[in-house]
Design an enzyme around this catalytic site. Structure first.
Site, PDB file in Angstrom:
ATOM      1  N   CYS A  63       0.834  -1.238  -0.034  1.00 15.39           N
ATOM      2  CA  CYS A  63      -0.071   0.107  -0.034  1.00 15.39           C
ATOM      3  C   CYS A  63       0.884   1.179  -0.135  1.00 15.39           C
ATOM      4  O   CYS A  63       0.562   2.406  -0.650  1.00 15.39           O
ATOM      5  CB  CYS A  63      -0.935   0.077   1.386  1.00 15.39           C
TER       6      CYS A  63
HETATM    7  C1  BEZ Z   1       0.685  -4.703   1.889  1.00 16.50           C
HETATM    8  O1  BEZ Z   1      -0.061  -3.561   1.456  1.00 16.50           O
HETATM    9  O2  BEZ Z   1       1.624  -4.699   1.893  1.00 16.50           O
HETATM   10  C2  BEZ Z   1      -0.301  -5.688   2.228  1.00 16.50           C
HETATM   11  C3  BEZ Z   1      -1.543  -5.422   2.832  1.00 16.50           C
HETATM   12  C4  BEZ Z   1      -2.151  -6.413   3.352  1.00 16.50           C
HETATM   13  C5  BEZ Z   1      -2.003  -7.834   2.924  1.00 16.50           C
HETATM   14  C6  BEZ Z   1      -0.972  -8.089   2.157  1.00 16.50           C
HETATM   15  C7  BEZ Z   1      -0.220  -7.114   1.844  1.00 16.50           C
END
Ligand code: BEZ
Length: 208
Positions: free
Chosen positions: A45
């Site tokens: 994210c």
């Molecule tokens: C991420 O943004 O890295 C992420 C968020 C939730 C689950 C897997 C990855």
């Protein structure tokens, strides 16, 4: 039933990092990319929101506003913002919706219980100036989105709205386009340049 292409994007009021907004009023006259992410302070994210900030000029050129959403609080969003700026190389320059009560997430069907928990998956809605949903994408939590593709889609939507054309597989701006099936080859020759009939139903032309 979920939201479909051509539906009016539901209006909502929400708290964001830029204050309270009402969605339709906020985007008035613009295209919008409304996209959800699973959680703040997570790696994928952070790269996605950083990339969106870096693309602000490209969105502006296309009369498009980006707005992100997660079920985290506005305090979390504000605390995370410096990391987004550091990772993406551009300070956060678009609002992030705080949706702890999941009101917008439910309205837009952004929570998919089979994908782990009660946070949002990576949904994308491209919405035109008349508030119609023109494209939806859904990515799993583990896969970061391709924001060049989102820009390419906006280019294709704007080009096909303005001209009697469609875009072929893997099209990029400037490349040859497909003549709309609604147009005869004769009429296409009057409206577009370098019309070439490969099949009676597949005619190419120069990008208008
Ligand atoms: C991420 O943004 O890295 C992420 C968020 C939730 C689950 C897997 C990855």
């Amino acid at each position: 039933m979920g939201l479909r292409l051509g539906d009016i994007a539901p209006d909502f009021s929400a708290t964001t990092t830029d204050g309270e907004i009402t969605f339709h009023e906020w985007k008035q006259g613009s295209w919008a990319v409304l996209f959800s992410h699973p959680a703040d302070f997570t790696p994928v994210c952070t790269t996605e929101l950083g990339r969106t900030a870096a693309l602000r000029g490209a969105f502006d050129e296309r009369n498009t506003k980006a707005i992100a959403l997660s079920v985290d609080s506005v305090d979390d969003h504000r605390g995370w913002a410096p990391d987004i700026g550091e990772v993406g190389g551009t300070a956060l320059n678009f609002p992030i919706i705080a949706d702890p009560e999941r009101k917008v997430a439910e309205l837009y069907d952004m929570i998919h219980p089979g994908e782990g928990d009660t946070s949002t998956v990576r949904s994308v809605f491209i919405i035109d100036p008349s508030n119609k949903i023109r494209l939806t994408l859904t990515y799993p939590k583990s896969v970061g989105r391709n924001f060049d593709e989102i820009i390419r889609i906006i280019d294709a939507l704007q080009a096909t709205d303005a001209n009697p054309i469609a875009t072929p597989a893997d099209w990029k701006p400037g490349q040859r386009v497909i003549v709309s099936p609604a147009l005869s080859t004769e009429d296409a020759k009057g409206k577009l340049s370098n019309v070439e009939e490969v099949k009676p139903y597949l005619r190419y032309a120069d990008a208008p």
